[in-house]
Design a protein around this motif. Structure first.
Motif, PDB file in Angstrom:
ATOM      1  N   PHE A 127       3.574  -8.968 -14.701  1.00 37.78           N
ATOM      2  CA  PHE A 127       2.337  -8.425 -14.252  1.00 37.78           C
ATOM      3  C   PHE A 127       2.531  -8.102 -12.685  1.00 37.78           C
ATOM      4  N   GLY A 128       3.910  -8.427 -12.184  1.00 36.22           N
ATOM      5  CA  GLY A 128       4.256  -7.720 -10.979  1.00 36.22           C
ATOM      6  C   GLY A 128       3.799  -8.867  -9.937  1.00 36.22           C
ATOM      7  N   SER A 129       4.188  -8.738  -8.603  1.00 35.98           N
ATOM      8  CA  SER A 129       3.843  -9.495  -7.624  1.00 35.98           C
ATOM      9  C   SER A 129       3.796  -8.879  -6.405  1.00 35.98           C
ATOM     10  N   ILE A 130       2.747  -9.003  -5.555  1.00 28.44           N
ATOM     11  CA  ILE A 130       2.478  -8.167  -4.341  1.00 28.44           C
ATOM     12  C   ILE A 130       3.831  -8.668  -3.107  1.00 28.44           C
ATOM     13  N   LEU A 131       4.069 -10.029  -3.458  1.00 27.93           N
ATOM     14  CA  LEU A 131       5.007 -10.705  -2.401  1.00 27.93           C
ATOM     15  C   LEU A 131       6.344  -9.880  -2.558  1.00 27.93           C
ATOM     16  N   ALA A 132       6.608  -9.371  -3.503  1.00 23.81           N
ATOM     17  CA  ALA A 132       7.841  -9.020  -3.868  1.00 23.81           C
ATOM     18  C   ALA A 132       8.150  -7.588  -3.273  1.00 23.81           C
ATOM     19  N   VAL A 133       7.371  -6.988  -2.912  1.00 29.91           N
ATOM     20  CA  VAL A 133       7.429  -5.473  -2.173  1.00 29.91           C
ATOM     21  C   VAL A 133       8.085  -5.745  -0.935  1.00 29.91           C
ATOM     22  N   ASP A 134       9.432  -5.670  -0.806  1.00 29.95           N
ATOM     23  CA  ASP A 134      10.230  -5.798   0.417  1.00 29.95           C
ATOM     24  C   ASP A 134      10.730  -4.218   0.909  1.00 29.95           C
ATOM     25  N   LYS A 135      11.512  -4.407   1.877  1.00 30.55           N
ATOM     26  CA  LYS A 135      11.819  -2.901   2.194  1.00 30.55           C
ATOM     27  C   LYS A 135      12.961  -2.249   1.096  1.00 30.55           C
ATOM     28  N   ASP A 136      13.686  -2.978   0.521  1.00 29.62           N
ATOM     29  CA  ASP A 136      14.458  -2.558  -0.509  1.00 29.62           C
ATOM     30  C   ASP A 136      13.665  -1.958  -1.635  1.00 29.62           C
ATOM     31  N   ALA A 137      12.440  -2.813  -1.952  1.00 33.64           N
ATOM     32  CA  ALA A 137      11.562  -1.982  -3.063  1.00 33.64           C
ATOM     33  C   ALA A 137      10.972  -0.747  -2.578  1.00 33.64           C
ATOM     34  N   MET A 138      10.401  -0.863  -1.422  1.00 34.92           N
ATOM     35  CA  MET A 138       9.977   0.543  -0.936  1.00 34.92           C
ATOM     36  C   MET A 138      10.909   1.735  -0.938  1.00 34.92           C
ATOM     37  N   HIS A 139      12.300   1.358  -0.634  1.00 38.11           N
ATOM     38  CA  HIS A 139      13.224   2.567  -0.493  1.00 38.11           C
ATOM     39  C   HIS A 139      13.474   2.913  -1.818  1.00 38.11           C
ATOM     40  N   PHE A 140      13.471   1.771  -2.921  1.00 32.38           N
ATOM     41  CA  PHE A 140      13.819   2.108  -4.164  1.00 32.38           C
ATOM     42  C   PHE A 140      12.738   3.142  -5.195  1.00 32.38           C
ATOM     43  N   ILE A 141      11.503   2.648  -4.449  1.00 29.32           N
ATOM     44  CA  ILE A 141      10.634   3.510  -5.123  1.00 29.32           C
ATOM     45  C   ILE A 141      10.049   4.723  -4.359  1.00 29.32           C
ATOM     46  N   GLY A 142      10.394   5.048  -3.162  1.00 28.84           N
ATOM     47  CA  GLY A 142      10.461   6.074  -2.272  1.00 28.84           C
ATOM     48  C   GLY A 142      11.659   7.094  -2.837  1.00 28.84           C
ATOM     49  N   ILE A 143      12.748   6.482  -3.254  1.00 30.39           N
ATOM     50  CA  ILE A 143      13.798   7.502  -3.864  1.00 30.39           C
ATOM     51  C   ILE A 143      13.224   7.875  -5.078  1.00 30.39           C
ATOM     52  N   ILE A 144      12.922   7.143  -6.183  1.00 29.58           N
ATOM     53  CA  ILE A 144      12.314   7.605  -7.450  1.00 29.58           C
ATOM     54  C   ILE A 144      11.116   8.599  -7.211  1.00 29.58           C
ATOM     55  N   ALA A 145      10.331   8.408  -6.374  1.00 30.95           N
ATOM     56  CA  ALA A 145       9.030   9.251  -6.238  1.00 30.95           C
ATOM     57  C   ALA A 145       9.492  10.434  -5.774  1.00 30.95           C
ATOM     58  N   SER A 146      10.422  10.777  -4.581  1.00 30.65           N
ATOM     59  CA  SER A 146      11.129  11.847  -4.244  1.00 30.65           C
ATOM     60  C   SER A 146      11.790  12.591  -5.439  1.00 30.65           C
ATOM     61  N   ILE A 147      12.546  12.024  -6.110  1.00 24.55           N
ATOM     62  CA  ILE A 147      13.397  12.674  -7.186  1.00 24.55           C
ATOM     63  C   ILE A 147      12.135  13.306  -8.129  1.00 24.55           C
TER      64      ILE A 147
ATOM     65  N   LEU B 244       0.875  -1.275  -0.043  1.00 22.68           N
ATOM     66  CA  LEU B 244      -0.041  -0.041   0.115  1.00 22.68           C
ATOM     67  C   LEU B 244       0.868   1.162  -0.086  1.00 22.68           C
ATOM     68  N   VAL B 245       1.970   1.197   1.028  1.00 13.74           N
ATOM     69  CA  VAL B 245       2.933   2.439   0.796  1.00 13.74           C
ATOM     70  C   VAL B 245       3.377   2.710  -0.425  1.00 13.74           C
ATOM     71  N   ALA B 246       3.951   1.522  -1.096  1.00  8.28           N
ATOM     72  CA  ALA B 246       4.625   1.730  -2.231  1.00  8.28           C
ATOM     73  C   ALA B 246       3.709   2.082  -3.308  1.00  8.28           C
ATOM     74  N   CYS B 247       2.265   1.755  -3.345  1.00  3.73           N
ATOM     75  CA  CYS B 247       1.527   2.214  -4.292  1.00  3.73           C
ATOM     76  C   CYS B 247       1.047   3.472  -4.212  1.00  3.73           C
ATOM     77  N   PHE B 248       0.975   4.112  -2.923  1.00  2.86           N
ATOM     78  CA  PHE B 248       0.689   5.489  -2.647  1.00  2.86           C
ATOM     79  C   PHE B 248       1.882   6.288  -3.356  1.00  2.86           C
ATOM     80  N   ALA B 249       2.994   5.906  -2.895  1.00  2.00           N
ATOM     81  CA  ALA B 249       4.181   6.523  -3.467  1.00  2.00           C
ATOM     82  C   ALA B 249       4.335   6.578  -4.930  1.00  2.00           C
ATOM     83  N   LEU B 250       3.718   5.523  -5.616  1.00  2.00           N
ATOM     84  CA  LEU B 250       3.832   5.544  -7.144  1.00  2.00           C
ATOM     85  C   LEU B 250       2.615   6.668  -7.712  1.00  2.00           C
TER      86      LEU B 250
END
Length: 289
Positions: free
Chosen positions: A129-149, A19-25
């Motif tokens: 098609f992606g996977s909800i189980l693949a969203v770990d902390k590294d993925a969240m940090h990766f998405i968060g950095i790109i969203a911030s930039i 959910l956090v990753a989707c919101f950031a996206l």
């Protein structure tokens, strides 16, 4: 009812991370989708989402399910396709959409072929098609950095993007090289966000969260500022609904999130206050009366 809406995110960490990753996206991709829509480049986003697959596949073949390797590979592949498509459209009489179509179709076929060389059908489905189980902390940090930039650069370039979207001739007359730089940075941001989105939505579905909320918001308002706010809100709402739908039905999260945004898009086309079908029908009835 309230328990059904909130319990999955309270009790399960992978649901909270998704959910956090989707919101950031949603915060970063929907503004890009809005500007793509205004620039009449909606299908370019779709082309680039397919174009990143060969790079993602090469990263997977070399390093396995490494987020950094697949992300870097997808980013490089997207930039290569963007540069080649722009070069072909400049050197020939082909328009941008035709050159992008040629390169992205080849990229999609190449990416699927590369994954098939080593991976299984499950790996291919994960990348597509992606996977909800693949969203770990590294993925969240990766998405968060790109969203911030993305948000920072959009804030810096907001006025130039608005001028180019509504009066590109004015920008070209006053700044000869500036429009090319703006367009290049903008396409780089699009590629970055598509790379960030493939972990959850996959390479085929990531463009859905970028474009569909923007198109739906356009059906309700003519104000750019309200369009950006509404598109982001729709993206977040559909992410929430899609993740819940996926959790209770065990369906893949990426397609379900995009399906949710498609339903909002259809409702907006039917009921929207800006040339919605229902509004046009009412106007026609009043004219006949």
């Amino acid at each position: 009812m309230m328990h059904c809406l909130f319990d999955p995110f309270i009790n399960y960490g992978f649901m909270r991370r998704a959910l956090v990753a989707c919101f950031a996206l949603s915060l970063s991709t929907t503004p890009l989708g809005s500007f793509l829509l205004l620039r009449r480049m909606s299908l370019v986003g779709d082309a680039l989402s397919h174009a990143i697959l060969p790079g993602v596949a090469i990263g997977y073949l070399l390093f396995g399910m490494s987020l950094i390797a697949m992300g870097v590979g997808g980013f490089i592949a997207g930039l290569v396709v963007t540069v080649l498509a722009g070069w072909v459209s400049t050197m020939t009489q082909l328009k941008d959409d035709a050159s992008f179509a040629g390169f992205y179709l080849g990229s999609l076929a190449l990416g699927v072929t590369l994954v098939s060389l080593r991976g299984s059908s499950v790996d291919l489905l994960h990348l597509l098609f992606g996977s909800i189980l693949a969203v770990d902390k590294d993925a969240m940090h990766f998405i968060g950095i790109i969203a911030s930039i993305t948000l920072l650069i959009l804030a810096l370039l907001y006025r130039a993007l608005v001028i180019e979207a509504f009066d590109a001739v004015f920008l070209r007359v006053n700044q000869a090289r500036f429009p090319r730089l703006i367009q290049a940075l903008f396409l780089v941001l699009v590629v970055l966000n598509l790379v960030a989105g493939f972990q959850i939505l996959g390479t085929l579905m990531s463009v859905g969260l970028m474009m569909l909320p923007a198109v739906a918001a356009r059906c309700w308002t003519t104000s750019l500022s309200w369009m950006l706010v509404l598109a982001t809100t729709i993206g977040m709402f559909c992410s929430w609904c899609g993740l819940l739908w996926s959790f209770y039905t065990s369906l893949p999260a990426g397609p379900i999130i995009v399906l949710s945004t498609s339903m909002v898009f259809l409702l907006s086309v039917l009921l929207g206050q800006r040339d919605g079908i229902a509004l046009l029908l009412r106007r026609n009835l009043r004219k006949k009366i």
